[in-house]
Enzyme design. Structure first.
Site: not given
Ligand code: UT7
Length: 337
Positions: A120, A261, A291
């Site tokens: 990215c 970004h 993204n």
């Molecule tokens: O451009 C290149 C770089 N990429 C990025 O910068 C992405 C960086 N990361 C992120 O933007 C975030 O980490 C995400 C958007 C991918 C995820 O958000 P988060 O707040 O870090 O969520 P998490 O992975 O800690 O997950 C929290 C909860 C989990 O459930 P439990 O284990 O707490 O029950 C996930 O399973 O949210 C759940 N979850 C979802 N729930 C509903 C993960 N994805 C989803 C979803 N819908 N799409």
């Protein structure tokens, strides 16, 4: 025009820009039908409301050609005036030849062209490289395009990634500028290759060639450790911005526009807060495109420029991070030489 050892330029400035996004939209409501997610979760955790997705016949190169054509037109030049083409992408047209070859053909040009892979942060790497080659080689105009079709490598069943990525392209024309004129002032680029496993497509390269088994295991799709990438992204942007501004003898108080970004609205907010850059000076369009990797920074910049946000002399700060993990920042003085 050929590069000449006798002719150099002091600086490279952006004199044209253009964008291309597919017509087809993928909304959060559409995703609710496909994976276990909600509009509320996606908006709250990422800031994304919809993305553009390529349809039949649309590819990374077709989007790049459209964006490049628009940038060339806006710069008031013709395709033959382009002396070098750089295409930053993580989703190439095909493994061989490079995407730039397809884009050259679409634009009807025969200058040097190459692809640049830096996740990215690819557009920033392209901007710095293009600027260096333009100034040192005395080139007339360089076309830099960030173009992606991430929908083609997103796992439609993985709710952790399929909600994030969109398709699109954006291009800029770089042209010679004077020592005190507008253009790229300073930059910072970096890469921590110990973190390759945080964001990757495992199969399809020399390490793991694509086979029926890799396909069955879904290794042709993006895999990401979201939380870890999130933390590193905020740190990388803050550090990199400081480095680039220091080199220009500027501080964040001098920044008129911050164009980060567009990976996650919360990453943008956290980085801007730590840098002390207010929301009204930060450009955000992730709600409409998600993204778009190497296309995201030029897409946000081109939209802001089209809205008349920038005035001549404004300090515009670009910063991004991505797979690798790579990062980069660029400090520009806006305006036409
Ligand atoms: O451009 C290149 C770089 N990429 C990025 O910068 C992405 C960086 N990361 C992120 O933007 C975030 O980490 C995400 C958007 C991918 C995820 O958000 P988060 O707040 O870090 O969520 P998490 O992975 O800690 O997950 C929290 C909860 C989990 O459930 P439990 O284990 O707490 O029950 C996930 O399973 O949210 C759940 N979850 C979802 N729930 C509903 C993960 N994805 C989803 C979803 N819908 N799409």
């Amino acid at each position: 025009m050929a590069a000449s050892a006798l002719s150099t330029h002091a600086r490279a400035a952006i004199t044209g820009w253009g964008t291309a996004v597919p017509e087809q939209r993928l909304t959060n409501a559409d995703l609710e039908q496909r994976v276990d997610t909600t509009d509320e979760w996606i908006v709250e955790r990422t800031g994304i409301r919809e993305r553009r997705i390529v349809g039949d016949g649309e590819t990374t190169a077709s989007l790049a050609v459209e964006a490049g054509t628009a940038a060339i037109k806006q710069a008031g030049i013709t395709p033959e005036d382009i002396n070098l083409l750089i295409v930053a992408t993580a989703t190439p047209e095909q493994p061989i030849p490079h995407t730039g070859a397809f884009v050259s053909d679409g634009l009807g040009i025969h200058c040097g062209s190459f692809d640049l892979g830096a996740g990215c942060a690819g557009f920033l790497y392209g901007l710095v490289t293009g600027s260096a080659l333009l100034t040192s080689g005395g080139l007339g105009h360089v076309l830099i395009i960030g173009a992606e079709t991430l929908s083609r490598i997103a796992n439609p069943k993985d709710r952790g990634t399929c909600i994030l990525f969109g398709d699109g392209a954006a291009a800029v024309v770089l042209s010679p500028s004077t020592e005190d004129g507008p253009g790229l002032l300073t930059w910072d680029l970096g890469c921590d290759g110990s973190a390759t496993g945080l964001l990757e497509v495992q199969a399809g390269g020399s390490r793991l060639p694509a086979t029926a088994e890799t396909i069955a295991a879904g290794q042709q799709f993006i895999k990401m450790q979201g939380q870890e990438v999130f933390k590193r992204a905020v740190r990388a942007v803050v550090e990199s911005v400081k480095n680039a501004l220091d080199r220009a003898d500027l501080t964040t108080a001098d920044v008129d526009w911050f164009i980060p970004h567009q990976a996650n609205a919360r990453i943008i907010e956290a980085a801007a807060n730590r840098l002390g850059i207010p929301a009204e000076r930060t450009v955000v369009n992730i709600d409409r495109y998600g993204n778009t990797s190497a296309a995201s920074i030029p897409l946000a910049m081109a939209e802001a420029a089209d809205c008349g946000k920038f005035k001549d002399g404004d300090i515009v700060l670009l910063s991004g991070f991505g797979a690798g993990m790579t990062w980069g920042s660029a400090v520009l003085r806006w305006g036409t030489p």
